[in-house]
Design an enzyme around this catalytic site. Structure first.
Site, mmCIF file in Angstrom:
data_model
loop_
_atom_site.group_PDB
_atom_site.id
_atom_site.type_symbol
_atom_site.label_atom_id
_atom_site.label_comp_id
_atom_site.label_asym_id
_atom_site.label_seq_id
_atom_site.Cartn_x
_atom_site.Cartn_y
_atom_site.Cartn_z
ATOM 1 N N GLN A 156 35.461 53.744 -62.647
ATOM 2 C CA GLN A 156 36.193 54.978 -62.977
ATOM 3 C C GLN A 156 36.668 55.729 -61.735
ATOM 4 O O GLN A 156 37.555 56.572 -61.826
ATOM 5 C CB GLN A 156 35.277 55.930 -63.780
ATOM 6 C CG GLN A 156 34.791 55.382 -65.112
ATOM 7 C CD GLN A 156 33.687 56.259 -65.694
ATOM 8 O OE1 GLN A 156 32.608 56.375 -65.113
ATOM 9 N NE2 GLN A 156 33.938 56.866 -66.839
ATOM 10 N N TYR A 162 25.366 47.649 -59.045
ATOM 11 C CA TYR A 162 26.403 48.530 -59.581
ATOM 12 C C TYR A 162 27.780 47.895 -59.355
ATOM 13 O O TYR A 162 28.180 47.625 -58.205
ATOM 14 C CB TYR A 162 26.360 49.922 -58.931
ATOM 15 C CG TYR A 162 25.097 50.720 -59.229
ATOM 16 C CD1 TYR A 162 24.174 50.296 -60.189
ATOM 17 C CD2 TYR A 162 24.830 51.896 -58.553
ATOM 18 C CE1 TYR A 162 23.027 51.033 -60.463
ATOM 19 C CE2 TYR A 162 23.674 52.642 -58.821
ATOM 20 C CZ TYR A 162 22.786 52.191 -59.777
ATOM 21 O OH TYR A 162 21.653 52.923 -60.034
HETATM 22 N N1 LIG Z 1 17.368 53.454 -60.903
HETATM 23 C C1 LIG Z 1 17.982 53.243 -62.033
HETATM 24 O O1 LIG Z 1 17.602 52.364 -62.822
HETATM 25 C C2 LIG Z 1 19.183 54.095 -62.386
HETATM 26 C C3 LIG Z 1 19.730 54.014 -63.681
HETATM 27 C C4 LIG Z 1 20.817 54.818 -63.970
HETATM 28 C C5 LIG Z 1 21.338 55.679 -63.019
HETATM 29 N N2 LIG Z 1 20.798 55.715 -61.765
HETATM 30 C C6 LIG Z 1 21.351 56.624 -60.724
HETATM 31 O O2 LIG Z 1 21.445 57.939 -61.227
HETATM 32 C C7 LIG Z 1 22.785 58.398 -61.119
HETATM 33 C C8 LIG Z 1 23.089 59.363 -62.234
HETATM 34 O O3 LIG Z 1 22.916 58.703 -63.505
HETATM 35 P P1 LIG Z 1 23.987 58.910 -64.646
HETATM 36 O O4 LIG Z 1 25.349 58.609 -64.119
HETATM 37 O O5 LIG Z 1 23.511 58.178 -65.854
HETATM 38 O O6 LIG Z 1 23.881 60.522 -64.842
HETATM 39 P P2 LIG Z 1 24.168 61.423 -66.111
HETATM 40 O O7 LIG Z 1 24.357 62.796 -65.583
HETATM 41 O O8 LIG Z 1 23.123 61.229 -67.142
HETATM 42 O O9 LIG Z 1 25.540 60.874 -66.719
HETATM 43 C C9 LIG Z 1 26.715 60.983 -65.957
HETATM 44 C C10 LIG Z 1 27.943 60.833 -66.852
HETATM 45 O O10 LIG Z 1 27.977 61.877 -67.839
HETATM 46 C C11 LIG Z 1 29.300 62.380 -67.958
HETATM 47 N N3 LIG Z 1 29.297 63.750 -67.422
HETATM 48 C C12 LIG Z 1 28.621 64.222 -66.343
HETATM 49 N N4 LIG Z 1 28.834 65.544 -66.173
HETATM 50 C C13 LIG Z 1 29.641 65.923 -67.179
HETATM 51 C C14 LIG Z 1 30.202 67.171 -67.535
HETATM 52 N N5 LIG Z 1 29.948 68.282 -66.844
HETATM 53 N N6 LIG Z 1 31.005 67.210 -68.630
HETATM 54 C C15 LIG Z 1 31.270 66.107 -69.351
HETATM 55 N N7 LIG Z 1 30.758 64.873 -69.046
HETATM 56 C C16 LIG Z 1 29.956 64.793 -67.974
HETATM 57 C C17 LIG Z 1 30.185 61.457 -67.120
HETATM 58 O O11 LIG Z 1 30.557 60.322 -67.894
HETATM 59 P P3 LIG Z 1 31.998 60.152 -68.604
HETATM 60 O O12 LIG Z 1 32.942 61.149 -68.042
HETATM 61 O O13 LIG Z 1 32.378 58.745 -68.294
HETATM 62 O O14 LIG Z 1 31.713 60.345 -70.061
HETATM 63 C C18 LIG Z 1 29.210 61.007 -66.051
HETATM 64 O O15 LIG Z 1 29.593 59.831 -65.391
HETATM 65 C C19 LIG Z 1 23.620 57.105 -61.120
HETATM 66 O O16 LIG Z 1 24.893 57.271 -60.538
HETATM 67 C C20 LIG Z 1 22.754 56.193 -60.301
HETATM 68 O O17 LIG Z 1 22.942 56.459 -58.920
HETATM 69 C C21 LIG Z 1 19.726 54.950 -61.451
#
Ligand SMILES: NC(=O)c1ccc[n+]([C@@H]2O[C@H](COP(=O)([O-])OP(=O)(O)OC[C@H]3O[C@@H](n4cnc5c(N)ncnc54)[C@H](OP(=O)(O)O)[C@@H]3O)[C@@H](O)[C@H]2O)c1
Length: 319
Positions: free
Chosen positions: A27, A54
């Site tokens: 994205q 990733y």
């Molecule tokens: N160690 C692990 O196994 C593991 C697993 C997962 C993640 N991670 C790490 O944790 C980071 C964060 O995880 P995550 O991306 O799942 O975080 P999250 O905050 O749960 O989800 C992020 C997604 O939610 C949506 N979003 C975020 N803020 C928003 C807002 N203000 N309004 C509307 N939509 C919003 C966006 O997706 P859309 O716009 O596409 O809908 C965004 O990409 C990852 O980038 C990665 O570095 C680690």
């Protein structure tokens, strides 16, 4: 922005950090990554999270290219990567923490990131087929070689983490110092209960993921699946069940009312709620657009609004 020690280490991480899962490459292209990382860095973020898996390595390439364009002093920021799933199908190259895979994987990540070292390296999942001792020695060697500064675990059980610490202490090796677990309003059990002794007895650090449960905790899924959201992306249809779960949506709607009363967004309240936990070192944000990053970073101003009464109301909304 405040900075918290990464567990008992001397390193301090910004309480909010930025990750690249799903977003970078799929994205967010290099130009958008530059814009987002600059916005975060200018607001005080000093940690950027990544992983070999990733976008099959492409997320590391995007972050590496962005870092090159940004030209920041290397000592002013932290970058991570993680290993487990691998990039190849060979028997010893996927779903593993064997020594050969780990020692080859770090070189691949450094090439893609175009860096001489990462700061944090995680074992992305536990591997029940490799002795923990083999993994501890390999991770020690990665740190000892200067290719990473600290190593940690992601989604390991407390028992596996304690075993790894014990092996490292016994052999005077670099021990794991931080865990990367999921932690958000809808996913609390492991962090708050299983890991309690890790924090109390070992001062284990944490870089927590999915603060908004992939977007569910913004309220954007309350009336169906919005166009262009994460749950509509190719290969992420497994999220649909979670995003349409009536029990979770019921909780999200109740939480939304509390956020409305506070005059903040649900995303901001959800992130601020995590920051209240003293066992958090940093909350890793994920954002597909810069506007989301701007909104979510304002969670820093919301922490003070979460009085004991509000925290109680949040707990009640989750029951
Ligand atoms: N160690 C692990 O196994 C593991 C697993 C997962 C993640 N991670 C790490 O944790 C980071 C964060 O995880 P995550 O991306 O799942 O975080 P999250 O905050 O749960 O989800 C992020 C997604 O939610 C949506 N979003 C975020 N803020 C928003 C807002 N203000 N309004 C509307 N939509 C919003 C966006 O997706 P859309 O716009 O596409 O809908 C965004 O990409 C990852 O980038 C990665 O570095 C680690």
């Amino acid at each position: 922005m405040e900075y918290r020690h990464l567990g008992k280490t001397g390193i301090r991480v910004s309480e909010l950090s930025l990750g690249s899962w799903v977003t970078f490459h799929k994205q967010v292209d290099t130009n958008a990554a530059v814009e987002m990382m600059a916005e975060a860095y200018d607001a005080g973020v000093n940690f950027f999270d990544n992983a070999e898996a990733y976008a099959s390595g492409k997320s590391e390439e995007v972050m590496g290219a962005a870092l090159k364009k940004l030209g920041w002093r290397r000592s002013s920021y932290l970058v991570s990567t993680k290993f487990f799933w691998g990039l190849n199908e060979g028997i010893n190259e996927k779903d593993t923490l064997n020594r050969k895979y780990l020692l080859e994987a770090i070189d691949g990540s450094l090439t893609r990131l175009d860096l001489e070292h990462v700061d944090l390296v995680f074992c992305h999942r536990p591997d029940s087929h490799t002795p923990i001792e083999e993994t501890v020695w390999a991770m020690h060697q990665i740190v000892e070689s200067g290719k990473a500064m600290y190593w940690g675990t992601s989604e390991w059980s407390a028992m596996e983490i304690v075993a790894a610490i014990g092996i490292a202490e016994h052999h005077h090796l670099h021990k794991p110092v931080m865990e990367q677990p999921e932690y958000n309003l809808l996913h609390r059990e492991r962090f708050e209960n299983e890991y309690a002794r890790l924090f109390a007895d070992y001062g284990y650090g944490t870089t927590t993921w999915s603060p908004l449960a992939s977007g569910l905790l913004t309220g954007k899924y309350n009336n169906g699946i919005p166009e262009g959201s994460r749950a509509t992306l190719d290969h992420y249809d497994w999220l649909l069940e979670k995003m349409t779960d009536p029990v979770a949506l019921g909780k999200v709607k109740k939480l939304g009312k509390i956020a409305d009363e506070l005059g903040v967004t649900l995303a901001q309240m959800s992130i601020a709620w995590i920051l209240k936990n003293p066992n958090i070192s940093t909350v890793i944000l994920g954002t597909s657009r810069i506007e989301q990053l701007r909104e979510n970073m304002q969670a820093l101003d919301v922490v003070a609004k979460l009085s004991p009464d509000v925290m109680d109301a949040i707990d009640k909304a989750l029951t």
